[in-house]
Write a protein that holds these residues in place. Structure first.
Motif, short mmCIF file in Angstrom:
data_model
loop_
_atom_site.label_atom_id
_atom_site.label_comp_id
_atom_site.label_asym_id
_atom_site.label_seq_id
_atom_site.Cartn_x
_atom_site.Cartn_y
_atom_site.Cartn_z
N PRO A 174 0.81 -1.23 0.00
CA PRO A 174 0.00 0.00 0.00
C PRO A 174 0.83 1.27 0.00
CG PRO A 174 -0.80 -1.56 1.65
CD PRO A 174 0.51 -2.09 1.15
N ILE A 175 1.97 1.22 0.69
CA ILE A 175 2.89 2.38 0.69
C ILE A 175 4.25 1.88 0.22
CG2 ILE A 175 3.96 4.20 2.04
CD1 ILE A 175 1.68 4.03 4.01
N CYS A 176 4.68 2.33 -0.91
CA CYS A 176 5.97 1.91 -1.47
C CYS A 176 6.58 3.06 -2.24
CB CYS A 176 5.80 0.68 -2.37
SG CYS A 176 4.77 0.98 -3.83
N CYS A 177 7.83 2.87 -2.62
CA CYS A 177 8.57 3.93 -3.31
C CYS A 177 9.28 3.35 -4.52
CB CYS A 177 9.58 4.58 -2.35
SG CYS A 177 10.60 5.87 -3.12
N GLY A 178 9.21 4.05 -5.63
CA GLY A 178 9.96 3.72 -6.83
C GLY A 178 11.05 4.75 -7.05
N MET A 179 12.25 4.30 -7.40
CA MET A 179 13.38 5.21 -7.57
C MET A 179 13.99 5.07 -8.95
SD MET A 179 15.48 5.22 -3.97
CE MET A 179 14.71 5.80 -2.47
N LEU B 235 11.61 9.08 3.58
CA LEU B 235 10.86 7.83 3.48
C LEU B 235 10.27 7.42 4.83
CD1 LEU B 235 13.28 5.78 1.15
CD2 LEU B 235 11.08 6.78 0.51
N SER B 236 11.07 7.60 5.88
CA SER B 236 10.57 7.25 7.22
C SER B 236 9.41 8.15 7.64
CB SER B 236 11.71 7.34 8.24
OG SER B 236 12.74 6.42 7.93
N ALA B 237 9.52 9.45 7.29
CA ALA B 237 8.45 10.38 7.64
C ALA B 237 7.15 10.04 6.93
CB ALA B 237 8.89 11.81 7.29
N ASN B 238 7.22 9.41 5.78
CA ASN B 238 6.03 9.01 5.03
C ASN B 238 5.66 7.54 5.28
OD1 ASN B 238 5.16 11.30 2.96
ND2 ASN B 238 7.39 11.34 3.13
N ASN B 239 6.31 6.94 6.29
CA ASN B 239 6.01 5.56 6.68
C ASN B 239 6.20 4.58 5.52
OD1 ASN B 239 5.33 3.59 8.55
ND2 ASN B 239 3.13 3.72 8.06
N CYS B 240 7.22 4.83 4.72
CA CYS B 240 7.51 3.98 3.55
C CYS B 240 8.68 3.06 3.89
CB CYS B 240 7.82 4.83 2.33
SG CYS B 240 8.16 3.87 0.84
N LYS B 241 8.44 1.76 3.90
CA LYS B 241 9.47 0.78 4.23
C LYS B 241 9.86 -0.09 3.03
CE LYS B 241 9.47 1.90 8.60
NZ LYS B 241 10.64 2.57 9.22
N ASP B 242 9.11 -0.02 1.95
CA ASP B 242 9.37 -0.86 0.77
C ASP B 242 9.80 0.02 -0.39
OD1 ASP B 242 8.47 -3.53 1.80
OD2 ASP B 242 6.61 -2.39 2.09
N VAL B 243 10.97 -0.27 -0.92
CA VAL B 243 11.57 0.55 -1.98
C VAL B 243 11.97 -0.35 -3.13
CG1 VAL B 243 13.47 2.11 -2.59
CG2 VAL B 243 12.39 2.26 -0.33
N CYS B 244 11.74 0.10 -4.34
CA CYS B 244 12.16 -0.61 -5.55
C CYS B 244 12.97 0.35 -6.42
CB CYS B 244 10.96 -1.13 -6.33
SG CYS B 244 11.40 -1.98 -7.87
N MET B 245 14.13 -0.08 -6.86
CA MET B 245 14.95 0.74 -7.76
C MET B 245 15.66 -0.16 -8.75
SD MET B 245 18.10 1.91 -5.30
CE MET B 245 19.10 0.73 -4.39
#
Length: 385
Positions: free
Chosen positions: A7-12, A53-63
Motif C-alpha cells: 500500500p505504501i511503497c517507493c519507486g526510484m 521515506l521514514s516520515a512518510n512511513n515507507c518501508k518498501d523501496v524498488c529501484m
C-alpha cells in the motif's frame, strides 16, 4: 483488478549524480496518491532521502540496478527499508512518455502490485567479502594473461623452452630466461648450473631449446627518426614511438602520402555505383594508428606555436563540422610525417600539404593563389609598402 501488495511503497529512478523518488500511497478505496522528490547522490542527501521515506512511513523501496550507481543508495537505505533491486529491462517505461519523474512513478506502480522480481543482494559483510574474492579472481586472470604474453615473447624469439620444460615459470626455466636476457644472443653452453633434480630433458635438448634470437631495444635504433617525428605539432615521445612502430621509417613502401593516408584509414572509402557516390565515410583501416593521430590532432589544434593548423581546422569545421575537420588535421599530420621521414628533414608547415609529384607548368592567378593559401590555413595580409 490487480491486488495491491504494497500500500505504501517507493519507486526510484537512479542516475549517477541524482535520484528521483516517488512514494505511492494507496488507501482502502484503491486510490493512489503520489509524492515525488529529487535527491543528489551525496551521502548527506541520501540520509535526507531515508528520513523522508521514514516520515512518510515507507518501508518498501524498488529501484533499478543502474551500473554501480545503486550501491551507495543501497548502503544508506538498507538499514531502514526493504529494498528490491530490479533489472532495468523489467522496469522499462513506455517509449515516448519518459521522464525521470514518470520513470519513478512507473516503478512504484508496478512494484505496488508485486510485479517486479528482485535480484539477490547479500548482506553488507558478505558483499565486502565477495568484492575481495572477485578482485583476487581478476588478479589471477591478469597473472595468467601476463604469463601467456611472456610465453609468446619467447615463442616469437624462437626459444622453445616450453617444449623441454613442463612449467616455463617453474624453477629452472626462469633462470635460463634470465641468463639469456643478460647475455643477448650468446649460446647457452653450460647447462649444469640450471639442472634440477626432476629435470628429464638432456643438456643437448635444453641447448637446442635455448637457441633463439632476442633483438636489442628497438627505440634506440631510431633516435634520429624519433626526433624528426617529434618536431610535428601535437606529437610527443610515446606518440612518435607508436607512429614509427606502425608505419616504420622506410617510406619507399608507400608510393605516395595518399597511399599512406589510405592505409591508415584517413581517406574516404570508395563506394560508388552508376556514377553516384553512396558514402564519403572514411574506411575502418588503421585500427591503431588512426585513433592515435586523432589524439595528436586534438593537441595540435590547441597549440599556439603553429597557427596554420588551427586555422585550417576552423576553416574546415565551419563547412563540414568537427569530426571531419579533425580527421583532415590527422591526415595533414600523417602527410607531414611521410615527407619528414622521406626527406629526412624536420617539420615545417609546407610538409603537411606537400604533394609527391607537383603538376608541371601550372599557372594560377593572384586571386587563385590567395584562395589556395587561405585554404591551407595561411593568414593573408595586404602589403603596406
Amino acid at each position: 483488478m490487480l491486488k495491491i501488495v504494497y500500500p505504501i511503497c517507493c519507486g526510484m529512478d537512479v542516475h549517477k549524480s541524482f535520484l528521483v523518488a516517488c512514494i505511492a500511497s494507496t488507501n482502502e478505496c484503491g486510490v493512489t496518491t503520489y509524492k515525488s522528490r529529487r535527491f543528489s547522490t551525496f551521502t548527506k542527501d541520501l540520509r535526507l532521502c531515508a528520513d523522508w521515506l521514514s516520515a512518510n512511513n515507507c518501508k518498501d523501496v524498488c529501484m533499478e540496478s543502474t551500473g554501480k550507481y545503486w550501491i551507495p543508495i543501497y548502503n544508506i537505505l538498507e538499514a531502514s527499508c526493504k529494498i528490491v533491486l530490479a533489472h532495468p529491462k523489467y522496469v522499462k517505461a513506455i517509449r515516448g512518455k519518459k521522464t525521470d519523474k514518470k520513470d519513478a512513478k512507473w516503478i512504484a506502480d508496478i512494484f505496488k502490485h508485486d510485479l517486479v522480481s528482485g535480484s539477490f543482494i547479500p548482506p553488507a559483510d558478505i558483499r565486502q567479502l565477495r568484492d575481495l574474492v572477485r578482485y583476487r579472481w581478476k588478479l589471477n586472470n591478469f597473472i595468467v594473461g601476463e604469463k601467456n604474453r611472456a610465453q609468446n615473447c619467447l615463442t616469437v624469439s624462437n626459444y622453445k623452452l616450453d617444449d623441454v620444460f613442463s612449467d616455463v615459470f617453474g624453477k629452472a626455466a626462469p633462470q635460463i630466461t634470465s641468463y639469456l636476457l643478460e647475455h643477448l644472443n650468446e649460446p647457452l653452453s653450460d647447462v649444469s648450473n640450471f639442472r634440477t633434480k626432476g629435470m628429464k630433458a638432456t643438456d643437448a635438448e635444453i641447448r637446442d631449446a635455448a637457441d633463439g634470437n632476442i633483438c636489442a631495444e628497438q627505440a634506440e635504433k631510431y633516435t634520429s627518426q624519433l626526433s624528426l617525428v617529434m618536431s610535428v605539432p601535437g606529437i610527443q615521445t610515446f606518440s612518435a614511438i607508436s607512429v614509427i612502430a606502425e608505419i616504420g621509417v622506410d617510406m619507399s613502401v608507400f608510393p605516395s602520402s595518399k597511399h599512406l593516408c589510405s592505409w591508415a584509414g584517413l581517406t574516404p572509402q570508395n563506394n560508388e555505383s552508376a556514377g553516384k557516390k553512396k558514402t564519403t565515410r572514411i574506411s575502418r583501416a588503421g585500427a591503431y594508428i588512426k585513433p592515435l593521430l586523432v589524439q595528436c590532432a586534438l593537441c595540435a589544434i590547441r597549440a599556439k606555436r603553429n597557427p596554420e593548423i588551427r586555422n585550417r581546422y576552423l576553416s574546415i569545421k565551419k563547412r563540414r563540422g568537427h569530426k571531419k575537420a579533425i580527421i583532415a588535421i590527422a591526415r595533414m599530420l600523417l602527410t607531414a610525417i611521410y615527407n619528414i621521414l622521406k626527406k629526412n628533414e624536420p617539420y615545417n608547415a609546407e610538409l603537411s600539404h606537400k604533394v609527391d609529384v607537383p603538376p608541371a607548368h601550372r599557372s594560377v592567378t593572384i586571386e587563385e593563389a590567395v584562395f589556395i593559401l587561405q585554404r591551407q590555413g595561411y593568414l593573408i595580409t595586404p602589403c603596406t609598402s
